[in-house]
Design a protein around this motif. Structure first.
Motif, PDB file in Angstrom:
ATOM      1  N   LEU A 187       0.809  -6.675   4.348  1.00 24.58           N
ATOM      2  CA  LEU A 187       0.994  -5.657   3.318  1.00 24.58           C
ATOM      3  C   LEU A 187       1.965  -4.577   3.810  1.00 24.58           C
ATOM      4  CD1 LEU A 187      -2.677  -5.087   2.081  1.00 24.58           C
ATOM      5  CD2 LEU A 187      -0.840  -6.244   0.840  1.00 24.58           C
ATOM      6  N   PRO A 188       3.093  -4.374   3.134  1.00 25.46           N
ATOM      7  CA  PRO A 188       3.988  -3.283   3.506  1.00 25.46           C
ATOM      8  C   PRO A 188       3.357  -1.931   3.167  1.00 25.46           C
ATOM      9  CG  PRO A 188       5.117  -4.940   2.168  1.00 25.46           C
ATOM     10  CD  PRO A 188       3.647  -5.195   2.061  1.00 25.46           C
ATOM     11  N   VAL A 231       0.850  -1.193   0.000  1.00 25.88           N
ATOM     12  CA  VAL A 231       0.000   0.000   0.000  1.00 25.88           C
ATOM     13  C   VAL A 231       0.882   1.238   0.000  1.00 25.88           C
ATOM     14  CG1 VAL A 231      -1.703   1.339   1.303  1.00 25.88           C
ATOM     15  CG2 VAL A 231      -1.862  -1.166   1.247  1.00 25.88           C
ATOM     16  N   LYS A 232       0.513   2.203  -0.852  1.00 25.54           N
ATOM     17  CA  LYS A 232       1.198   3.493  -0.847  1.00 25.54           C
ATOM     18  C   LYS A 232       0.153   4.609  -0.860  1.00 25.54           C
ATOM     19  CE  LYS A 232       3.880   6.770  -3.558  1.00 25.54           C
ATOM     20  NZ  LYS A 232       4.654   7.062  -4.775  1.00 25.54           N
ATOM     21  N   ALA A 237      -4.594   5.991  11.430  1.00 22.89           N
ATOM     22  CA  ALA A 237      -5.776   5.491  10.719  1.00 22.89           C
ATOM     23  C   ALA A 237      -5.376   4.643   9.516  1.00 22.89           C
ATOM     24  CB  ALA A 237      -6.651   6.664  10.275  1.00 22.89           C
ATOM     25  N   VAL A 238      -4.370   5.112   8.773  1.00 21.22           N
ATOM     26  CA  VAL A 238      -3.892   4.364   7.609  1.00 21.22           C
ATOM     27  C   VAL A 238      -3.288   3.037   8.037  1.00 21.22           C
ATOM     28  CG1 VAL A 238      -2.202   4.343   5.732  1.00 21.22           C
ATOM     29  CG2 VAL A 238      -3.538   6.411   6.176  1.00 21.22           C
ATOM     30  N   ARG A 251       6.827   5.051  11.249  1.00 21.69           N
ATOM     31  CA  ARG A 251       7.079   4.784  12.664  1.00 21.69           C
ATOM     32  C   ARG A 251       5.947   3.942  13.255  1.00 21.69           C
ATOM     33  NH1 ARG A 251       5.617   6.531  17.620  1.00 21.69           N
ATOM     34  NH2 ARG A 251       4.154   8.106  16.819  1.00 21.69           N
ATOM     35  N   LEU A 252       4.719   4.329  12.956  1.00 28.37           N
ATOM     36  CA  LEU A 252       3.567   3.618  13.492  1.00 28.37           C
ATOM     37  C   LEU A 252       3.394   2.244  12.844  1.00 28.37           C
ATOM     38  CD1 LEU A 252       1.065   6.609  13.736  1.00 28.37           C
ATOM     39  CD2 LEU A 252       2.162   5.399  15.637  1.00 28.37           C
ATOM     40  N   ALA A 253       3.768   2.130  11.576  1.00 25.30           N
ATOM     41  CA  ALA A 253       3.698   0.835  10.893  1.00 25.30           C
ATOM     42  C   ALA A 253       4.622  -0.170  11.574  1.00 25.30           C
ATOM     43  CB  ALA A 253       4.065   0.992   9.422  1.00 25.30           C
ATOM     44  N   GLU A 254       5.850   0.237  11.816  1.00 19.41           N
ATOM     45  CA  GLU A 254       6.813  -0.633  12.488  1.00 19.41           C
ATOM     46  C   GLU A 254       6.320  -0.997  13.881  1.00 19.41           C
ATOM     47  OE1 GLU A 254       9.352  -1.939  11.077  1.00 19.41           O
ATOM     48  OE2 GLU A 254       9.972  -0.641   9.426  1.00 19.41           O
ATOM     49  N   GLN A 255       5.755  -0.013  14.580  1.00 20.77           N
ATOM     50  CA  GLN A 255       5.231  -0.224  15.930  1.00 20.77           C
ATOM     51  C   GLN A 255       4.090  -1.247  15.920  1.00 20.77           C
ATOM     52  OE1 GLN A 255       2.938   2.955  18.359  1.00 20.77           O
ATOM     53  NE2 GLN A 255       5.084   3.334  18.853  1.00 20.77           N
ATOM     54  N   ALA A 256       3.310  -1.251  14.840  1.00 17.59           N
ATOM     55  CA  ALA A 256       2.167  -2.160  14.727  1.00 17.59           C
ATOM     56  C   ALA A 256       2.552  -3.524  14.154  1.00 17.59           C
ATOM     57  CB  ALA A 256       1.094  -1.519  13.848  1.00 17.59           C
ATOM     58  N   GLY A 257       3.826  -3.705  13.854  1.00 17.61           N
ATOM     59  CA  GLY A 257       4.275  -4.981  13.317  1.00 17.61           C
ATOM     60  C   GLY A 257       4.178  -5.100  11.816  1.00 17.61           C
ATOM     61  N   LEU A 258       3.926  -3.982  11.139  1.00 12.99           N
ATOM     62  CA  LEU A 258       3.892  -3.976   9.682  1.00 12.99           C
ATOM     63  C   LEU A 258       5.258  -3.574   9.131  1.00 12.99           C
ATOM     64  CD1 LEU A 258       0.834  -3.771  10.471  1.00 12.99           C
ATOM     65  CD2 LEU A 258       0.510  -2.408   8.420  1.00 12.99           C
ATOM     66  N   ARG A 259       5.501  -3.936   7.913  1.00 11.78           N
ATOM     67  CA  ARG A 259       6.752  -3.520   7.281  1.00 11.78           C
ATOM     68  C   ARG A 259       6.590  -2.124   6.694  1.00 11.78           C
ATOM     69  NH1 ARG A 259       9.782  -6.004   1.892  1.00 11.78           N
ATOM     70  NH2 ARG A 259      11.471  -4.451   1.854  1.00 11.78           N
TER      71      ARG A 259
END
Length: 252
Positions: free
Chosen positions: A140-141, A109-110, A128-129, A152-160
């Motif tokens: 999904l990265p 996702v971008k 939210a994203v 920062r939040l993606a990494e925190q949530a376990g996403l790439r």
């Protein structure tokens, strides 16, 4: 041999209006950010774009944005985070269905335009994203600007989180993109764009609008498909990278 992903915003035609030459862009890039109908694109355009990307062996990503066709998704919208999350889920789902019809699948996702720029610092919208992507598929990265809230939040949530740079955009000294309202914000000369990308790919740096050099590590570099001369720029970039021993390939 070094490998760098080249991505492009595609599928942005709408009804009788054609924007960009997606098929030609697919000859140079490895990832396709396909518009999901909110800032650009319609179901037929999206399906056709996915089919062309799949045939060319180009990875498909969801280019999600604000619900803003008139503004091409480039205007900031002060939207409730829950509503934004639902809009992002809706867009990913629509693209997943249309990609499946073409025998392909959505692999990242971008965010687009105004949303992309907002979630560099807007924590509520960035969250939210991230929440939306995670709820659909935590595998999904998410592409974003280096140092941004969304990464920062993606990494925190376990996403790439995948750091991204821009081939045809000028940078401020703080690493943000120069506003499109400012002169020199968008680069058009293929040789200049190729030099810009070579520095990013081989030196992990970028020359900013004031002439200073900023360290910048990116896993993916975007060449906008809607810019005038986009195909020539993408061709020049791929050629320059090849001559420097850098292969164009997906970040996945």
């Amino acid at each position: 041999m070094a490998i760098i992903d080249l991505n492009s915003d595609v599928g942005e035609s709408f009804g009788r209006w054609t924007l960009g030459d997606d098929a030609a862009m697919f000859e140079s890039v490895s990832s396709a950010n396909v518009a999901c109908g909110f800032h650009a694109g319609d179901p037929s355009v999206i399906r056709s774009t996915c089919a062309k990307a799949a045939k060319a062996g180009v990875v498909i990503g969801a280019h999600v944005g604000y619900r803003d066709l008139a503004g091409f998704g480039r205007r900031f919208m002060d939207i409730d985070p829950m509503e934004l999350a639902d809009d992002v889920v809706y867009q990913i789902g629509a693209l997943q269905a249309l990609a499946a019809v073409s025998g392909a699948r959505v692999q990242y996702v971008k965010p687009h335009g105004g949303l992309y720029n907002a979630i560099v610092k807007h924590t509520a919208q960035a969250r939210a994203v991230v929440d939306a992507v995670k709820s659909v598929d935590p595998n999904l990265p998410i592409l974003g600007l280096p140092g941004s809230e969304v990464l920062r939040l993606a990494e925190q949530a376990g996403l790439r989180g995948v750091s991204e740079a821009f081939a045809d955009r000028a940078y401020n000294p703080d690493g943000t993109l120069v506003s499109r309202s400012q002169p020199g914000a968008v680069l058009h000369n293929p040789e200049e764009v190729a030099e810009h990308v070579l520095r990013m790919a081989t030196e992990q740096s970028v020359r900013t609008i004031d002439g200073s050099i900023l360290k910048l590590r990116a896993e993916s570099i975007c060449v906008h498909g809607d810019s005038p001369g986009a195909v020539a720029m993408a061709t020049a970039v791929k050629s320059a990278l090849g001559e420097a021993g850098v292969t164009v390939g997906s970040f996945l």
